[in-house]
Design a protein around this motif. Structure first.
Motif, PDB file in Angstrom:
ATOM      1  N   PHE A  18      -5.845   3.857   1.877  1.00  0.00           N
ATOM      2  CA  PHE A  18      -6.716   2.700   1.657  1.00  0.00           C
ATOM      3  C   PHE A  18      -8.191   3.050   1.826  1.00  0.00           C
ATOM      4  O   PHE A  18      -8.572   3.822   2.710  1.00  0.00           O
ATOM      5  N   HIS A  34      -5.652  -3.867  -0.413  1.00  0.00           N
ATOM      6  CA  HIS A  34      -5.086  -3.748   0.928  1.00  0.00           C
ATOM      7  C   HIS A  34      -3.924  -4.718   1.157  1.00  0.00           C
ATOM      8  O   HIS A  34      -3.477  -4.891   2.295  1.00  0.00           O
ATOM      9  N   LYS A  37      -0.878  -3.352   3.051  1.00  0.00           N
ATOM     10  CA  LYS A  37      -1.216  -2.542   4.225  1.00  0.00           C
ATOM     11  C   LYS A  37      -0.148  -2.630   5.312  1.00  0.00           C
ATOM     12  O   LYS A  37       0.256  -1.609   5.890  1.00  0.00           O
TER      13      LYS A  37
END
Length: 373
Positions: A18, A34, A37
């Motif tokens: 990321f 993201h 994530k």
């Protein structure tokens, strides 16, 4: 895991894919999305747990890179560090971090982490804009101020990355960058010449400086680093005595390492080496965190040996070459070495290595020697 030699040292690389935004020169896999994530983190932690059960001993070194690991936050990085160290602490534990993500919270990591690599790249706001960095001069200074204080408190090793040969920046800019970075008592400086990779934004916005200008800039930068006490031990890496990156030397010596995370690569074995690669995206990694394996032929392994060992100052140990390939280095390469300019290399009974002039044309030297394989 096929080909893994549990009797030999094993290092671990963890790729955090990321980024806040994509730097204009970057050709490595990363994503600014993201949304996955949390799923990525869960997958990674499960994979580390499984690997720990196979390895059953401390890793020689651990390196968390990216992307920008700071995007995960220090609490999540601590979870990763703690789990990766559950078989015992490694010799060197490095985390990469972008300057704008450095806060006092990084102190949480120093129970396990003993080396921080901060991506400064330049102290010139103009240069930082050219290469598409998020950080500015003030971010760089703030990060180094925080990290240098923790360096004294915890005796961590501190590395700073710099990029030279940025269009619009002259030798004076690079020398200023080196002097400013070294003033924070960093132990290690990685100095990279800006590369223009196909498909990156950089190639659309500007053109590289000419080869002679690049050569002169590198020579001046190398001399400045040497004057400050940073010895060149690899093409792009300079360290004070005893502060060389152990993890990177695993790569350059063709040691064993496991790479986890999307696009991460692994290399296992010794005389017979298997290269492994993770899935090519976060989505695919989460669905199926497994490796695609490829067994290197003897010729491919020897090419890889040349590529890695000629990057380091010590070059190729003829004894190690004999042990790995069961043949004499001089017998294989003597005629091809004779085709090289003598100013480019140092050849003795124990080793073959490149001079500074040889490093500047490293690819040409390797192409010449590879003809012998």
């Amino acid at each position: 895991m096929e080909g893994l030699d549990l009797k030999r040292d094993i290092s671990l690389y963890i790729h955090i894919p990321f980024c806040k935004s994509k730097c204009s020169y970057c050709a490595f896999y990363s994503t600014v999305d993201h949304s996955l994530k949390d799923e990525f983190l869960d997958t990674l932690l499960k994979q580390i747990t499984q690997l720990n059960k196979v390895v059953k001993k401390p890793y020689k070194t651990i390196f968390i890179g990216g992307g920008n690991p700071g995007v995960l936050g220090f609490d999540n990085l601590l979870k990763i560090a703690e789990l990766a160290s559950s078989n015992g602490k490694c010799e060197e534990f490095t985390i990469e971090i972008n300057p704008e993500y450095v806060t006092e919270e990084i102190e949480k990591l120093f129970t396990f982490v003993n080396r921080i690599s901060v991506g400064i790249q330049s102290f010139s706001n103009r240069a930082l804009k050219t290469i598409g960095r998020n950080a500015c001069y003030e971010d760089n200074i703030n990060a180094l101020t925080i990290l240098s204080a923790f360096k004294k408190k915890y005796n961590i090793h501190l590395n700073g990355d710099l990029i030279t040969c940025i269009p619009g920046e002259g030798v004076d800019n690079t020398i200023n960058d080196i002097n400013t970075l070294s003033s924070f008592d960093v132990d290690h400086i990685s100095l990279y010449s800006l590369t223009f990779e196909e498909g990156t934004k950089l190639t659309q916005n500007c053109k590289p400086i000419d080869e002679e200008a690049e050569r002169q800039m590198l020579i001046s930068a190398w001399q400045c680093l040497e004057n400050l006490g940073y010895k060149q031990y690899e093409v792009s890496n300079f360290a004070k005595k005893g502060y060389e990156s152990i993890h990177n030397q695993v790569y350059w010596n063709l040691g064993q390492y496991i790479g986890l995370g999307p696009t991460a690569e692994s290399s296992v074995g010794y005389e017979k080496v298997i290269s492994l690669r993770e899935k090519d995206s976060v989505e695919d990694y989460i669905k199926d965190p497994s490796f695609d394996a490829y067994r290197l032929s003897t010729e491919e392994l020897e090419e890889e040996y040349l590529l890695t060992h000629l990057r380091v100052k010590e070059g190729i140990s003829k004894k190690d070459y004999q042990k790995r390939f069961s043949k004499n280095f001089d017998s294989v390469y003597k005629n091809f070495i004779n085709n090289l300019d003598k100013e480019l290399y140092i050849d003795n009974c124990d080793s073959f290595s490149l001079t500074k002039e040889g490093i500047l044309v490293e690819n040409q030297v390797i192409l010449t020697l590879a003809m012998a394989i």
